[in-house]
Design an enzyme around this catalytic site. Structure first.
Site, PDB file in Angstrom:
ATOM      1  N   CYS A 267      37.872  41.932  45.446  1.00 46.81           N
ATOM      2  CA  CYS A 267      38.998  41.060  45.805  1.00 46.81           C
ATOM      3  C   CYS A 267      38.527  39.639  46.066  1.00 46.81           C
ATOM      4  O   CYS A 267      38.661  39.108  47.163  1.00 46.81           O
ATOM      5  CB  CYS A 267      39.754  41.607  47.011  1.00 46.81           C
ATOM      6  SG  CYS A 267      41.333  40.771  47.299  1.00 46.81           S
TER       7      CYS A 267
ATOM      8  N   GLU B  68      40.421  42.055  39.491  1.00 44.91           N
ATOM      9  CA  GLU B  68      39.109  42.680  39.571  1.00 44.91           C
ATOM     10  C   GLU B  68      38.516  42.754  38.182  1.00 44.91           C
ATOM     11  O   GLU B  68      39.250  42.877  37.188  1.00 44.91           O
ATOM     12  CB  GLU B  68      39.207  44.080  40.192  1.00 44.91           C
ATOM     13  CG  GLU B  68      37.859  44.709  40.491  1.00 44.91           C
ATOM     14  CD  GLU B  68      36.964  43.810  41.313  1.00 44.91           C
ATOM     15  OE1 GLU B  68      35.897  43.398  40.802  1.00 44.91           O
ATOM     16  OE2 GLU B  68      37.339  43.481  42.458  1.00 44.91           O
TER      17      GLU B  68
END
Length: 382
Positions: A2, A112
């Site tokens: 993240c 991601e």
């Protein structure tokens, strides 16, 4: 995990996403907030935290700078933009923040990267119904040498869910309902926080691949979350080749067996006669044996089949076309049948008659053994 997110929410949307529908919240330092499709550590984001009169939507910088950092140090926002939830109660940078400095971060989605050899493919992850994701976070304040106070925060991470472990081994701590949000933000006891730090396992979290241009911080806009088709992997054919083969079923075996050559129509019934050197057609219902030397006539076939089926005649298979009338047929030559099948047909010969052009060569009259004995007596007499 993240390290990039999409945050295009309005400050009021952040409050609603965190299930705060009571008294109006305070909004602090919102002049620093810039909605973006490509938010990275060091950017300002609206964060919901507790306040004296309720809650506040406070614009803070992403990337924790602990309050005990030296005033002369240059802050590094990429050093602590994430915090492992398993160790926040142990590390000094986070342990002191747990009782009173818990906060919530609301975003549209996050990104991601999946490693594929030497390259990395980014994916955009969000809720299926497009509602905001709410992350558990911790914040702190730091004062620099110029007396300016800077508020920063870090997003907590946990082990990846079973649905996303192919992408990465970590994921943000997602608070998916009002109870978990209220507990994280308002409960004074830290003992109730541990169950909230589990992976998000619900099926409403979805993802898809996006352009690798999001690696550039200057790249922003709606095209950043546009889904792209993935290129076929170079190893796809190899992986399919070495993949486990499925067991063949009986149905599948029948489909894969190629059909043999079309068979010629078979005689309905035949008799073989050495004396007449003929193969004559016999009626299917009643087959009369041919009259002749009984020792030279082969026995009639045991089973008579219809046209298109094989007819066994003493182990020799004959083929031909049934025309509905009597006609002569010739035996297959020895060159056209395997040797084993030739041996299966044995017609005992007890006379000196010819076996025909398809049989053995014509022998001389008389028994060979008897002739030899007569000559022997003739010469002995002389």
């Amino acid at each position: 995990m993240c390290g990039r997110a999409r945050c295009t929410l309005r400050p009021e949307d952040v409050r609603r996403a965190c299930h705060r529908h009571g008294p109006p919240a305070r909004f602090l330092h919102l002049e620093c907030y810039r909605p973006s499709y490509n938010v990275a550590p060091g950017s300002y984001m609206p964060v919901l935290r507790r306040d004296k009169d309720g809650v506040a939507v406070h614009c803070m910088k992403w990337g924790l700078v602990p309050g005990f950092t030296k005033k002369t140090d240059k802050p590094d926002f990429f050093k602590m933009f994430n915090a492992r939830s398993e160790s926040i109660a142990e590390k000094a940078s986070f342990r002191r923040l747990l009782p009173k400095n818990r906060c919530l971060v609301a975003v549209d989605g996050f990104y991601e990267w999946k490693k594929e050899g030497s390259k990395k493919q980014p994916y955009y992850i969000h809720f299926k119904d497009e509602r905001p994701l709410v992350f558990a976070a911790l914040f702190d304040s730091w004062q620099n040498s110029g007396g300016e106070t800077l508020y920063t925060f870090t997003i907590l991470t946990t082990a990846s869910s079973s649905a996303l472990d192919w992408l990465h081994d970590r994921m943000p701590v997602i608070l998916g309902d009002k109870d978990s949000v209220d507990t994280w933000l308002d409960d004074p006891s830290t003992s109730k926080l541990q169950p909230l730090l589990a992976p998000y396992e619900k099926s409403d979290l979805v993802w898809y691949p996006v352009t690798s241009a999001i690696g550039k911080l200057s790249f922003d806009g709606p095209e950043r979350i546009q889904q792209i088709p993935l290129k076929a992997s170079q190893n796809s054919l190899i992986s399919k080749f070495f993949s486990a083969k499925q067991p063949k079923t009986e149905e599948r075996d029948k489909e894969t067996i190629p059909a043999g050559p079309k068979e010629e129509p078979i005689l309905e019934g035949v008799l073989v006669s050495d004396s007449n050197d003929e193969i004559k057609q016999v009626d299917e219902e009643k087959a009369e044996p041919l009259v002749g030397d009984s020792s030279a006539v082969a026995s009639p076939p045991e089973s008579v089949k219809k046209e298109g089926e094989s007819v066994e005649t003493g182990g020799l298979e004959l083929t031909g076309k049934s025309s509905g009338r009597k006609r002569d047929y010739e035996l297959f030559s020895a060159q056209e049948k395997p040797w084993k099948q030739q041996q299966s047909v044995v017609v005992r010969m007890q006379d000196d008659k010819s076996c025909g052009k398809h049989g053995r060569k014509k022998q001389g009259k008389g028994n060979s053994k008897e002739t030899q004995s007569t000559l022997h007596f003739f010469f002995d007499e002389k």
